[in-house]
Design a protein around this motif. Structure first.
Motif, PDB file in Angstrom:
ATOM      1  N   THR A  27      28.788  43.335 -50.942  1.00  0.00           N
ATOM      2  CA  THR A  27      29.395  43.492 -49.628  1.00  0.00           C
ATOM      3  C   THR A  27      29.902  44.910 -49.439  1.00  0.00           C
ATOM      4  N   ILE A  28      30.566  45.434 -50.428  1.00  0.00           N
ATOM      5  CA  ILE A  28      31.081  46.800 -50.334  1.00  0.00           C
ATOM      6  C   ILE A  28      29.935  47.801 -50.233  1.00  0.00           C
ATOM      7  N   ALA A  29      28.885  47.591 -50.997  1.00  0.00           N
ATOM      8  CA  ALA A  29      27.726  48.488 -50.934  1.00  0.00           C
ATOM      9  C   ALA A  29      27.093  48.442 -49.547  1.00  0.00           C
ATOM     10  N   ARG A  30      26.986  47.251 -48.968  1.00  0.00           N
ATOM     11  CA  ARG A  30      26.410  47.117 -47.632  1.00  0.00           C
ATOM     12  C   ARG A  30      27.263  47.834 -46.591  1.00  0.00           C
ATOM     13  N   LEU A  31      28.591  47.673 -46.692  1.00  0.00           N
ATOM     14  CA  LEU A  31      29.483  48.367 -45.765  1.00  0.00           C
ATOM     15  C   LEU A  31      29.347  49.873 -45.903  1.00  0.00           C
ATOM     16  N   THR A  32      29.217  50.332 -47.116  1.00  0.00           N
ATOM     17  CA  THR A  32      29.040  51.760 -47.350  1.00  0.00           C
ATOM     18  C   THR A  32      27.778  52.254 -46.661  1.00  0.00           C
ATOM     19  N   ASP A  33      26.687  51.563 -46.876  1.00  0.00           N
ATOM     20  CA  ASP A  33      25.414  51.972 -46.282  1.00  0.00           C
ATOM     21  C   ASP A  33      25.446  51.943 -44.762  1.00  0.00           C
ATOM     22  N   GLU A  34      26.021  50.912 -44.200  1.00  0.00           N
ATOM     23  CA  GLU A  34      25.971  50.715 -42.756  1.00  0.00           C
ATOM     24  C   GLU A  34      26.998  51.535 -41.985  1.00  0.00           C
ATOM     25  N   CYS A  35      28.167  51.722 -42.554  1.00  0.00           N
ATOM     26  CA  CYS A  35      29.261  52.305 -41.775  1.00  0.00           C
ATOM     27  C   CYS A  35      29.635  53.723 -42.186  1.00  0.00           C
ATOM     28  N   TRP A  36      29.923  53.921 -43.446  1.00  0.00           N
ATOM     29  CA  TRP A  36      30.551  55.169 -43.849  1.00  0.00           C
ATOM     30  C   TRP A  36      29.675  56.385 -43.586  1.00  0.00           C
ATOM     31  N   ASN A  38      27.427  56.710 -41.314  1.00  0.00           N
ATOM     32  CA  ASN A  38      27.156  56.868 -39.888  1.00  0.00           C
ATOM     33  C   ASN A  38      28.367  57.253 -39.056  1.00  0.00           C
ATOM     34  N   TYR A  39      29.564  56.847 -39.468  1.00  0.00           N
ATOM     35  CA  TYR A  39      30.708  56.975 -38.571  1.00  0.00           C
ATOM     36  C   TYR A  39      31.869  57.809 -39.091  1.00  0.00           C
ATOM     37  N   LEU A  40      31.845  58.225 -40.332  1.00  0.00           N
ATOM     38  CA  LEU A  40      33.012  58.892 -40.895  1.00  0.00           C
ATOM     39  C   LEU A  40      32.686  60.283 -41.386  1.00  0.00           C
ATOM     40  N   SER A  41      33.705  61.147 -41.370  1.00  0.00           N
ATOM     41  CA  SER A  41      33.550  62.478 -41.957  1.00  0.00           C
ATOM     42  C   SER A  41      33.494  62.347 -43.472  1.00  0.00           C
ATOM     43  N   SER A  42      33.113  63.410 -44.152  1.00  0.00           N
ATOM     44  CA  SER A  42      33.027  63.356 -45.612  1.00  0.00           C
ATOM     45  C   SER A  42      34.400  63.092 -46.230  1.00  0.00           C
ATOM     46  N   ARG A  43      35.452  63.615 -45.649  1.00  0.00           N
ATOM     47  CA  ARG A  43      36.807  63.379 -46.171  1.00  0.00           C
ATOM     48  C   ARG A  43      37.195  61.909 -46.016  1.00  0.00           C
ATOM     49  N   GLU A  44      36.916  61.345 -44.857  1.00  0.00           N
ATOM     50  CA  GLU A  44      37.222  59.932 -44.630  1.00  0.00           C
ATOM     51  C   GLU A  44      36.377  59.041 -45.547  1.00  0.00           C
TER      52      GLU A  44
END
Length: 64
Positions: A27-36, A38-44
């Motif tokens: 689940t965490i890996a999927r969230l990483t692939d789908e969201c982080w 695409n939507y967050l800066s490298s710091r976030e």
């Protein structure tokens, strides 16, 4: 299955816990692939990645 081949309750519990850990990690890996990415800066992304890793560590500690 004969009486000698039955899985012990302890082993069944261990298998269930390992499956729960694997599902959480997926689940965490999927969230990483789908969201982080695409939507967050490298710091976030780094902050949330660290948070997710601490969450996994804590979950595994509690399960043990």
């Amino acid at each position: 299955m004969s009486a000698d081949q039955k899985v012990s309750p302890h082993l069944q519990q261990f298998i269930a816990e390992e499956q729960a850990k694997a599902q959480l990690q997926q689940t965490i890996a999927r969230l990483t692939d789908e969201c982080w990415d695409n939507y967050l800066s490298s710091r976030e992304t780094a902050c949330l990645d660290n948070c997710a890793r601490r969450f996994l560590d804590t979950t595994q500690f509690v399960v043990k």
